[in-house]
Design a protein around this motif. Structure first.
Motif, PDB file in Angstrom:
ATOM      1  N   MET A 151     -15.716  69.391  14.271  1.00 12.58           N
ATOM      2  CA  MET A 151     -14.412  68.754  13.921  1.00 12.58           C
ATOM      3  C   MET A 151     -13.561  69.641  12.835  1.00 12.58           C
ATOM      4  O   MET A 151     -14.039  70.191  12.021  1.00 12.58           O
ATOM      5  CB  MET A 151     -14.698  67.509  13.233  1.00 12.58           C
ATOM      6  N   LEU A 152     -12.214  69.659  12.880  1.00 13.19           N
ATOM      7  CA  LEU A 152     -11.511  70.356  11.989  1.00 13.19           C
ATOM      8  C   LEU A 152     -11.686  69.785  10.616  1.00 13.19           C
ATOM      9  O   LEU A 152     -11.414  68.516  10.286  1.00 13.19           O
ATOM     10  CB  LEU A 152      -9.847  70.347  12.351  1.00 13.19           C
ATOM     11  N   GLY A 153     -12.093  70.612   9.662  1.00 13.03           N
ATOM     12  CA  GLY A 153     -12.306  70.068   8.337  1.00 13.03           C
ATOM     13  C   GLY A 153     -11.346  70.350   6.985  1.00 13.03           C
ATOM     14  O   GLY A 153     -11.535  70.196   5.931  1.00 13.03           O
ATOM     15  N   ASN A 154     -10.501  71.574   7.642  1.00 11.79           N
ATOM     16  CA  ASN A 154      -9.380  71.751   6.260  1.00 11.79           C
ATOM     17  C   ASN A 154      -8.044  72.525   6.953  1.00 11.79           C
ATOM     18  O   ASN A 154      -8.174  72.543   8.166  1.00 11.79           O
ATOM     19  CB  ASN A 154     -10.301  72.862   5.510  1.00 11.79           C
ATOM     20  N   ASN A 155      -7.298  72.696   6.238  1.00 12.04           N
ATOM     21  CA  ASN A 155      -6.043  73.257   6.507  1.00 12.04           C
ATOM     22  C   ASN A 155      -6.252  74.641   6.974  1.00 12.04           C
ATOM     23  O   ASN A 155      -7.024  75.629   6.629  1.00 12.04           O
ATOM     24  CB  ASN A 155      -5.044  73.119   5.384  1.00 12.04           C
ATOM     25  N   VAL A 197       1.199  71.507  12.923  1.00 10.74           N
ATOM     26  CA  VAL A 197       0.310  70.529  13.654  1.00 10.74           C
ATOM     27  C   VAL A 197      -0.264  69.486  12.895  1.00 10.74           C
ATOM     28  O   VAL A 197      -0.928  70.134  11.918  1.00 10.74           O
ATOM     29  CB  VAL A 197      -0.610  71.147  14.596  1.00 10.74           C
ATOM     30  N   ILE A 198      -0.009  68.711  12.761  1.00  6.56           N
ATOM     31  CA  ILE A 198      -0.643  67.290  11.886  1.00  6.56           C
ATOM     32  C   ILE A 198      -1.596  66.346  12.558  1.00  6.56           C
ATOM     33  O   ILE A 198      -1.089  65.734  13.503  1.00  6.56           O
ATOM     34  CB  ILE A 198       0.476  66.538  11.252  1.00  6.56           C
ATOM     35  N   THR A 199      -2.795  66.375  11.893  1.00  6.69           N
ATOM     36  CA  THR A 199      -3.758  65.407  12.448  1.00  6.69           C
ATOM     37  C   THR A 199      -3.917  64.277  12.149  1.00  6.69           C
ATOM     38  O   THR A 199      -3.299  64.130  11.184  1.00  6.69           O
ATOM     39  CB  THR A 199      -5.394  66.262  12.582  1.00  6.69           C
ATOM     40  N   GLU A 200      -4.498  63.318  12.881  1.00  6.07           N
ATOM     41  CA  GLU A 200      -4.380  61.930  12.256  1.00  6.07           C
ATOM     42  C   GLU A 200      -5.291  61.748  10.842  1.00  6.07           C
ATOM     43  O   GLU A 200      -4.923  60.657  10.310  1.00  6.07           O
ATOM     44  CB  GLU A 200      -5.019  61.098  13.356  1.00  6.07           C
ATOM     45  N   ARG A 201      -5.965  62.809  10.491  1.00  5.53           N
ATOM     46  CA  ARG A 201      -6.644  62.684   9.273  1.00  5.53           C
ATOM     47  C   ARG A 201      -5.884  63.246   8.330  1.00  5.53           C
ATOM     48  O   ARG A 201      -6.288  63.603   6.843  1.00  5.53           O
ATOM     49  CB  ARG A 201      -7.897  63.508   9.337  1.00  5.53           C
ATOM     50  N   GLY A 202      -4.559  63.947   8.485  1.00  5.03           N
ATOM     51  CA  GLY A 202      -3.578  64.350   7.705  1.00  5.03           C
ATOM     52  C   GLY A 202      -3.623  65.851   7.252  1.00  5.03           C
ATOM     53  O   GLY A 202      -3.265  66.557   6.212  1.00  5.03           O
ATOM     54  N   LEU A 203      -4.804  66.619   8.167  1.00  2.40           N
ATOM     55  CA  LEU A 203      -4.933  68.116   8.115  1.00  2.40           C
ATOM     56  C   LEU A 203      -3.953  68.669   8.725  1.00  2.40           C
ATOM     57  O   LEU A 203      -3.198  68.169   9.693  1.00  2.40           O
ATOM     58  CB  LEU A 203      -6.462  68.278   8.473  1.00  2.40           C
ATOM     59  N   ARG A 204      -3.513  70.170   8.401  1.00  3.20           N
ATOM     60  CA  ARG A 204      -2.474  70.813   8.842  1.00  3.20           C
ATOM     61  C   ARG A 204      -2.835  72.172   9.392  1.00  3.20           C
ATOM     62  O   ARG A 204      -3.388  72.973   8.774  1.00  3.20           O
ATOM     63  CB  ARG A 204      -1.106  70.985   7.897  1.00  3.20           C
ATOM     64  N   VAL A 205      -2.225  72.273  10.628  1.00  5.42           N
ATOM     65  CA  VAL A 205      -2.414  73.786  11.033  1.00  5.42           C
ATOM     66  C   VAL A 205      -1.069  74.316  11.355  1.00  5.42           C
ATOM     67  O   VAL A 205      -0.420  73.976  12.317  1.00  5.42           O
ATOM     68  CB  VAL A 205      -3.214  73.633  12.341  1.00  5.42           C
ATOM     69  N   MET A 206      -0.812  75.350  10.490  1.00  2.00           N
ATOM     70  CA  MET A 206       0.556  76.013  10.611  1.00  2.00           C
ATOM     71  C   MET A 206       0.235  77.144  11.637  1.00  2.00           C
ATOM     72  O   MET A 206      -0.668  77.940  11.563  1.00  2.00           O
ATOM     73  CB  MET A 206       0.885  76.660   9.558  1.00  2.00           C
ATOM     74  N   ALA A 207       1.228  77.334  12.535  1.00  2.70           N
ATOM     75  CA  ALA A 207       1.251  78.600  13.515  1.00  2.70           C
ATOM     76  C   ALA A 207       2.565  78.993  13.724  1.00  2.70           C
ATOM     77  O   ALA A 207       3.658  78.407  13.563  1.00  2.70           O
ATOM     78  CB  ALA A 207       0.453  78.046  14.699  1.00  2.70           C
ATOM     79  N   GLU A 208       2.674  80.296  14.405  1.00  3.10           N
ATOM     80  CA  GLU A 208       3.824  80.807  14.895  1.00  3.10           C
ATOM     81  C   GLU A 208       4.283  80.106  16.199  1.00  3.10           C
ATOM     82  O   GLU A 208       5.608  79.901  16.399  1.00  3.10           O
ATOM     83  CB  GLU A 208       3.695  82.180  15.295  1.00  3.10           C
ATOM     84  N   HIS A 209       3.304  79.730  17.116  1.00  4.02           N
ATOM     85  CA  HIS A 209       3.558  78.856  18.239  1.00  4.02           C
ATOM     86  C   HIS A 209       2.748  77.924  18.276  1.00  4.02           C
ATOM     87  O   HIS A 209       1.373  77.920  17.913  1.00  4.02           O
ATOM     88  CB  HIS A 209       3.452  79.929  19.486  1.00  4.02           C
ATOM     89  N   VAL A 210       2.974  76.766  18.860  1.00  5.88           N
ATOM     90  CA  VAL A 210       2.167  75.501  19.489  1.00  5.88           C
ATOM     91  C   VAL A 210       2.404  75.468  20.829  1.00  5.88           C
ATOM     92  O   VAL A 210       3.419  75.341  21.512  1.00  5.88           O
ATOM     93  CB  VAL A 210       2.623  74.251  18.580  1.00  5.88           C
ATOM     94  N   LEU A 211       1.086  75.232  21.454  1.00  4.46           N
ATOM     95  CA  LEU A 211       0.882  75.070  22.866  1.00  4.46           C
ATOM     96  C   LEU A 211       0.480  73.728  23.280  1.00  4.46           C
ATOM     97  O   LEU A 211      -0.403  73.420  22.416  1.00  4.46           O
ATOM     98  CB  LEU A 211       0.242  76.090  23.612  1.00  4.46           C
TER      99      LEU A 211
END
Length: 519
Positions: free
Chosen positions: A34-38, A227-241
């Motif tokens: 599971m994603l655990g950090n930004n 991208v913001i997950t339901e747990r509030g974690l953030r994934v910043m990207a140049e593109h989102v698919l």
């Protein structure tokens, strides 16, 4: 994930009591954390089906840093519940494409899907994947004399477009028919065994994959989409698919009116006869899809599918399985029916998937959706279009599949019909007179009931525990209906599905149905 049960019990008709996919039972997909950090990456991919994983594979192999986020487990959705025909023969589509578009567009559609088959074959060779791949001819057959003219028009389209095949009076499978259209050199495979084998290659190339990581929204402000997950974690990207089946992110409601969800059903049948080869689909309604499935361990199963309808708008869903069972008993030497499952897919206004930029104003957010039950090739092709867009490479098919396209003949007509249908079900659910109470619900039964004069959904499990939910869909407020065959609550407006306890099974809904405490 889908509400399933691993028990092998059968009902009085010999059908499995609980849905179970042959593909899932005969494959193992490596578990991911599971994603655990930004994070900050080049590309964030939302959705762990065939489209998302193949996009991650193409991009990671090209040196792009990707992070794939899956709300449940990899390959647990539509990819695990398909009939897995790897074919460009998408029902009687080519005559329709020529009429509604033009010959050039129809030719491109065929070439894109045919190239997808070639790409899958190349990956199987490169990675030495054991996935039951075999080349097969594909047939669409007429069950009635009246349908022959449609087949002849489709055969004429094949001739115009240079598609190998055409009309034939007979076919290898011994089911009643009045001719067929054959497309030569198609294929079939085990989808999960194929796609699962690509996961290690993504990780080895530096890609990141996360399961049990639900994405809630995309934040567009700032230098890059995040991208913001339901747990509030953030994934910043140049593109989102966005490869999440129904586009979970549709800020201005551009796609809800341009897509509708359809369900279809499959039985996995053991028979006592030799299968003659080939993949088959009836041109008439109700649809009948037939193929032989094989797993890497040598297991074989006849897949009998069909009975499609709009999600949440069918009859008692177990009846669809019963119709397929009756068909199988009439035409094959049935020994056992160990598997049954259903699938859901989205259909666009003009039957061509939407693949590309979400909008012209949001070129860094791309999506792939609307595969219309032909995702095994359409998803492969979509991954090529998405990867090329990120890598700023030309793609010969990008314009044909662009979500920004508009074709007046099919789009306006189908949009009017579709939105009228949504409105009808939105109103009907609100005024429906319900006479059933929770006390009327037996063990392992579900249905709409009245509690204190208000509509509610009830399901009582085998132990007698009662689950009560608000039947108002958390997407746009339509009233969900009980799906007996899958033990789920299905929305007739936009196809959201919920487990009997209200948890989201399929979007576009993001929030579960509200649970009700019985006083």
């Amino acid at each position: 994930m889908e509400t399933t049960d691993t028990r092998d019990s059968k009902d009085a008709r010999g059908l499995p009591d609980f849905p179970k996919s042959f593909w899932k039972e005969t494959s193992r997909t490596p578990a991911q954390p599971m994603l655990g950090n930004n994070l900050t990456v080049d590309v964030a991919i939302v959705g762990g089906g065939i489209a998302g994983i193949l996009s991650a594979y193409r991009l990671s192999k090209a040196g792009v840093k990707v992070a794939l986020l899956e709300a449940d487990m990899l390959l647990g959705g539509t990819t695990a519940h398909t009939t897995a025909k790897l074919t460009a023969q998408h029902d009687l589509i080519y005559d329709k494409l020529i009429r509604n578009h033009d010959e050039t567009s129809a030719k491109q559609y065929y070439e894109a899907n045919n190239e997808a088959i070639t790409y899958v074959k190349s990956l199987i060779r490169e990675h030495q994947i054991e996935c039951g791949f075999s080349e097969q001819d594909a047939y669409i057959y007429a069950q009635s004399v009246d349908t022959i003219k449609k087949l002849e028009k489709e055969a004429d389209a094949y001739a115009k477009l240079g598609i190998p095949g055409g009309f034939t009076d007979s076919m290898p499978l011994n089911v009643p028919h009045h001719g067929a259209v054959v497309m030569k050199g198609q294929a079939q495979f085990h989808p999960l065994q194929f796609v699962s084998a690509l996961v290690p290659a993504i990780l080895e190339a530096g890609g990141l994959i996360f399961e049990r990581t639900t994405v809630q929204t995309i934040e567009e402000e700032g230098p890059r989409p995040t991208v913001i997950t339901e747990r509030g974690l953030r994934v910043m990207a140049e593109h989102v698919l966005v490869c999440s089946h129904f586009p979970f992110y549709d800020k201005h409601g551009l796609y809800f009116a341009r897509l509708h969800a359809e369900r279809s059903y499959v039985l996995g049948v053991r028979t006592g006869e030799t299968y003659p080869g080939g993949m088959y689909l009836s041109a008439d309604e109700p649809k009948r899809s037939i193929r032989l499935a094989e797993s890497a361990d040598g297991g074989k199963l006849l897949l009998v599918g069909g009975e499609g309808h709009k999600t949440g708008q069918g009859v008692c869903t177990i009846d669809y399985y019963e119709s397929l069972r009756t068909f199988a008993l009439e035409h094959f030497q049935v020994e056992d029916i160990p598997y049954r499952w259903s699938a859901q897919d989205l259909v666009t206004l003009d039957d061509i998937p939407y693949v590309g930029k979400l909008t012209e104003e949001r070129p860094r957010i791309l999506l792939a959706t609307g595969f219309a039950k032909w995702g095994m090739t359409n998803a492969v092709n979509a991954s090529a279009i998405l990867a090329d867009a990120v890598l700023e490479r030309d793609n010969a098919y990008a314009e044909l599949f662009s979500p920004q396209r508009f074709h007046a003949v099919p789009d306006i007509k189908n949009a009017i019909v579709q939105n009228a249908d949504v409105f009808k079900h939105l109103v009907a659910g609100k005024v429906e007179l319900i006479r059933q109470s929770p006390d009327d619900i037996g063990h392992d039964e579900g249905g709409v009931v009245t509690i204190a004069g208000k509509r509610a959904g009830a399901y009582r499990d085998d132990t007698g525990k009662l689950y009560l939910v608000d039947t108002t869909c958390t997407h746009m407020g339509c009233e969900v209906e009980w799906n007996e065959g899958e033990r789920s609550w299905d929305c007739p407006c936009h196809g959201s599905r919920f487990a009997y306890d209200g948890e989201v099974l399929e979007g576009p809904a993001k929030k579960p149905l509200q649970r009700i405490m019985k006083s």
